[in-house]
Enzyme design. Structure first.
Site: not given
Ligand code: SAJ
Length: 434
Positions: A215, A269
């Protein structure tokens, strides 16, 4: 092992969908939360969180009589702990003069203690909360063993991480592969039997500490990948390149998948979990530590971009579009957009923010207005902070009619490919040198 009744401790973004999904798949579920406001809201047919499809699911679960809520766990076949594991705001670790954040495990501790009086021989206990490595064996097992029962002998104990993406929780809960880490193979098997009730994705058994690491590695990998994208954006501005075009081209390589730069990394997360690995071993995690710092610093680079676009910020009226932590969700927690707005205000800018998913957003120190029109009408510049579908869809003609501003600052490449110049706009995009 077969299950008739389970208790789910923690009715937040993970616990409530999980409890409701088990209930609609025929199990008797007691949802437990220590927050009386949440229990009252649910008892009155309300919902304290927003997630597509969740209202219908919870209503179905409650109506069928299979989901009830309570302040305390009851005797059951299985217990699932899905409580928050944030970090402490006021306590830090230190390694070589560098501060790192510390996991606040108090909710996991008290949830485990709450199970103690009702734990019986043959039960299964699952920890789902994202936790530092070894939490299941070193923190949860000793608490539960105060019952006189032995983990892995008298009751099964499992770590199984949730991996669902906010905005798509209900689908991913069922379809994603599920990792089940048992403190013994028999525990892992019991965990598999439980999740097989609704999981359609592959169920993979391993040990508890491996599952915890899996995780943390997933979210840390994503954080580091975004950090490099943010550094590429900084570099691109320096050397005169459009980072979005460059990343798009690099990603045509069959083994390259660079994520997107942006105003920073928010949510509960990705911006939290890597710290659990740093805390576990600060002497051997310099890359993870650095990536966190790179992403945390990103709002300052947005500030620089706005300064380049507007010169002095004193008295400048800025319409800030988007307040949530990422596109198409209403979750404002740990949002880089809020931090950007605070930095702008600190430099004297007058910011009106609009969040389409939460028009009544109420954040300390931020003026949020209920409509796009209200944010835009007297602005000197428009700042796009979240790549929401409906903000991305704005056309030059529509925007030109709503605002006197002709300076657009795009931190997420949401407005690429439209004829902004034709409508009299000047666009400044993060990661693109002007
Ligand atoms: N972000 C960027 N660039 C990107 C992707 C995301 O700047 O290319 C930013 C987003 O805008 C946001 C942050 O990162 O501020 C996190 O967003 P996210 O969509 O990457 O992730 P979360 O926090 O919504 O969900 C993550 C997911 N983990 C992964 O994809 C590895 C999800 O599957 C997990 O279940 C979740 O964390 C969790 O609960 O841990």
């Amino acid at each position: 092992m077969t299950f008739t009744k389970i208790c789910v401790l923690g009715l937040g973004y993970i616990g409530l969908p999980t409890a409701s999904t088990f209930a609609t798949h025929g199990l008797q579920v007691v949802g437990v939360d220590v927050n009386p406001h949440i229990l009252e809201t649910l008892r009155n047919g309300g919902l304290h969180i927003h997630e597509p499809g969740l209202r219908t699911l919870v209503e179905a679960a409650v109506k069928s009589g299979k989901l009830t809520v309570s302040e305390k766990p009851e005797e059951a076949d299985a217990f699932i702990i899905a409580v928050p594991t944030p970090f402490y705001e006021d306590q830090f670790g230190e390694y070589n003069g560098q501060m790192y954040k510390l996991a606040d495990m108090r909710a996991v501790t008290s949830a485990s203690e709450a199970i103690l009086p009702v734990l019986r021989k043959g039960n299964l206990v699952v920890l789902e909360s994202t936790s530092p490595p070894r939490t299941t064996v070193d923190l949860v097992a000793p608490i539960l063993e105060r019952s006189g029962l032995k983990a892995g002998v008298d009751f099964h104990l499992v770590y199984s991480p949730e991996r669902v993406l906010p905005g798509q929780i209900l689908r991913e809960l069922i379809e994603n592969a599920r990792v089940i880490g048992g403190i013994t193979p028999a525990s892992a098997q019991a965990g598999r039997d439980l999740y097989a009730v609704f999981v359609k994705g592959e169920i993979i058994q391993t040990d508890a500490t491996t599952a915890e690491m899996v995780k943390l590695m997933e979210n840390t990998y994503r954080d580091v990948n975004i950090a490099i994208a943010n550094e590429f954006a900084r570099l691109a501005e320096r050397v005169g390149v459009d980072v979005w075009e460059a990343i798009g081209l690099a990603n045509r390589h069959p083994r390259v998948r660079i994520l997107s730069p942006g105003p920073g990394v928010g949510g509960h997360c990705i911006s939290v979990d890597p710290w659990f690995l740093v805390e576990a071993a600060p002497d051997i995690t310099p890359l993870i530590y650095k990536a966190r710092n790179v992403n945390d610093a990103q709002p300052h680079f947005v500030l620089d971009l706005v300064k380049r676009a507007l010169g002095s910020l004193k008295g400048k009226k800025i319409a800030a579009l988007g307040l949530s932590y990422k596109p198409d969700v209403d979750d404002l927690r740990e949002s880089p957009a809020s931090e950007v707005i605070h930095l702008l205000q600190h430099k004297g800018a007058l910011v009106k923010a609009f969040e389409p998913f939460k028009p009544d957003a109420d954040l300390p120190g931020i003026t949020a207005v209920p409509t796009l029109e209200a944010a835009l009408k007297e602005a000197d510049a428009v700042l796009l902070l979240v790549n929401h579908t409906e903000l991305r869809a704005l056309t030059p003609e529509k925007l030109a009619a709503l605002t006197p501003a002709r300076i657009l600052i795009d931190t997420v490449n949401g407005w690429v490919g439209k004829n902004w110049e034709g409508a009299g706009f000047v666009v400044h995009c993060l990661g693109v040198r002007k």
